[in-house]
Design an enzyme around this catalytic site. Sequence first.
Site, mmCIF file in Angstrom:
data_model
loop_
_atom_site.group_PDB
_atom_site.id
_atom_site.type_symbol
_atom_site.label_atom_id
_atom_site.label_comp_id
_atom_site.label_asym_id
_atom_site.label_seq_id
_atom_site.Cartn_x
_atom_site.Cartn_y
_atom_site.Cartn_z
ATOM 1 N N LEU A 90 -6.872 9.483 8.499
ATOM 2 C CA LEU A 90 -8.240 9.196 8.922
ATOM 3 C C LEU A 90 -9.142 10.412 9.073
ATOM 4 O O LEU A 90 -10.314 10.271 9.387
ATOM 5 C CB LEU A 90 -8.227 8.391 10.225
ATOM 6 C CG LEU A 90 -7.442 7.069 10.136
ATOM 7 C CD1 LEU A 90 -7.586 6.276 11.430
ATOM 8 C CD2 LEU A 90 -7.894 6.234 8.947
ATOM 9 N N HIS A 109 -7.841 2.920 0.113
ATOM 10 C CA HIS A 109 -8.880 2.417 1.016
ATOM 11 C C HIS A 109 -8.896 0.884 0.939
ATOM 12 O O HIS A 109 -8.820 0.322 -0.154
ATOM 13 C CB HIS A 109 -10.241 2.986 0.602
ATOM 14 C CG HIS A 109 -11.324 2.608 1.545
ATOM 15 N ND1 HIS A 109 -11.546 3.266 2.742
ATOM 16 C CD2 HIS A 109 -12.234 1.601 1.503
ATOM 17 C CE1 HIS A 109 -12.545 2.690 3.375
ATOM 18 N NE2 HIS A 109 -12.983 1.677 2.640
HETATM 19 C C1 GAR Z 1 -4.476 0.842 5.355
HETATM 20 O O1 GAR Z 1 -5.090 -0.420 5.306
HETATM 21 C C2 GAR Z 1 -5.295 1.850 4.592
HETATM 22 O O2 GAR Z 1 -5.924 1.327 3.453
HETATM 23 C C3 GAR Z 1 -6.321 2.211 5.629
HETATM 24 O O3 GAR Z 1 -5.595 2.328 6.813
HETATM 25 C C4 GAR Z 1 -4.513 1.396 6.770
HETATM 26 C C5 GAR Z 1 -3.244 2.122 7.130
HETATM 27 O O4 GAR Z 1 -2.178 1.240 7.280
HETATM 28 N N1 GAR Z 1 -6.997 3.421 5.277
HETATM 29 C C6 GAR Z 1 -8.280 3.607 5.528
HETATM 30 O O5 GAR Z 1 -8.976 2.782 6.108
HETATM 31 C C7 GAR Z 1 -8.839 4.942 5.048
HETATM 32 N N2 GAR Z 1 -10.270 4.942 5.087
HETATM 33 P P1 GAR Z 1 -0.691 1.772 7.364
HETATM 34 O O6 GAR Z 1 -0.694 2.898 8.379
HETATM 35 O O7 GAR Z 1 0.101 0.600 7.846
HETATM 36 O O8 GAR Z 1 -0.309 2.235 5.983
#
Ligand code: GAR
Length: 203
Positions: A90, A109
Amino acid sequence: MGTSSDKKNIVIFASGSGSNAQRLLEHFEHHPHIQVVALFSNNPDAFALQRAQNFGVPTGVFDRAALRSGEVLEQVQAYNPDLIVLAGFLWLLPSAFVQAFPNKIINIHPSLLPKFGGKGMHGQHVHQAVINAQEAESGITIHYVNEHYDEGAPIYQERCPVQPDDTCETLAARVLTLEHRHLPRVVEELLTSGKNSPETPTA
Ligand code: GAR
């Protein structure tokens, strides 16, 4: 540090649960040509760290000062990465870090960029914004990383419908399923096609 094998090396950056990191760790655990060599996090409580340790993959935790000073860059360079995958990471990466790995950093994303991207647009914030905008569809974008949030050249998108009765949670689950299905495959294709070599220009 680093690796002596001739496999291609993946370094993962993750800030939270790490379910996408888990899929990558599983997919490449016994892969003949590709391996996950490290997982880094800005969050000492990220479950992603535990997931990596379960696979015997080294982990590192850093703060903003270490990221800005170049300390993290040095640590990552020691692993000689062929690809750095931001899997739920993030923070914005500093320019010097991005420029040190041309075409070698990708992000996943949970929306159809350029819609619903940018600073603050992560996780549930994205899905709530999609629902608020009464979009008929959402999906995932895997893209190269540059110095701006969610603006690098797209590599792959996949769509899914937004149902009229969707909540943030139901939409997030549908999109996350797409992420899990496609991220390991796209990473593997990038590393086997050589598309992430420094010679390949970004769009
Ligand atoms: C995922 O949905 C990813 O696409 C998002 O965070 C989540 C992480 O899930 N990323 C963003 O929003 C980046 N801007 P995880 O920790 O279970 O893989």
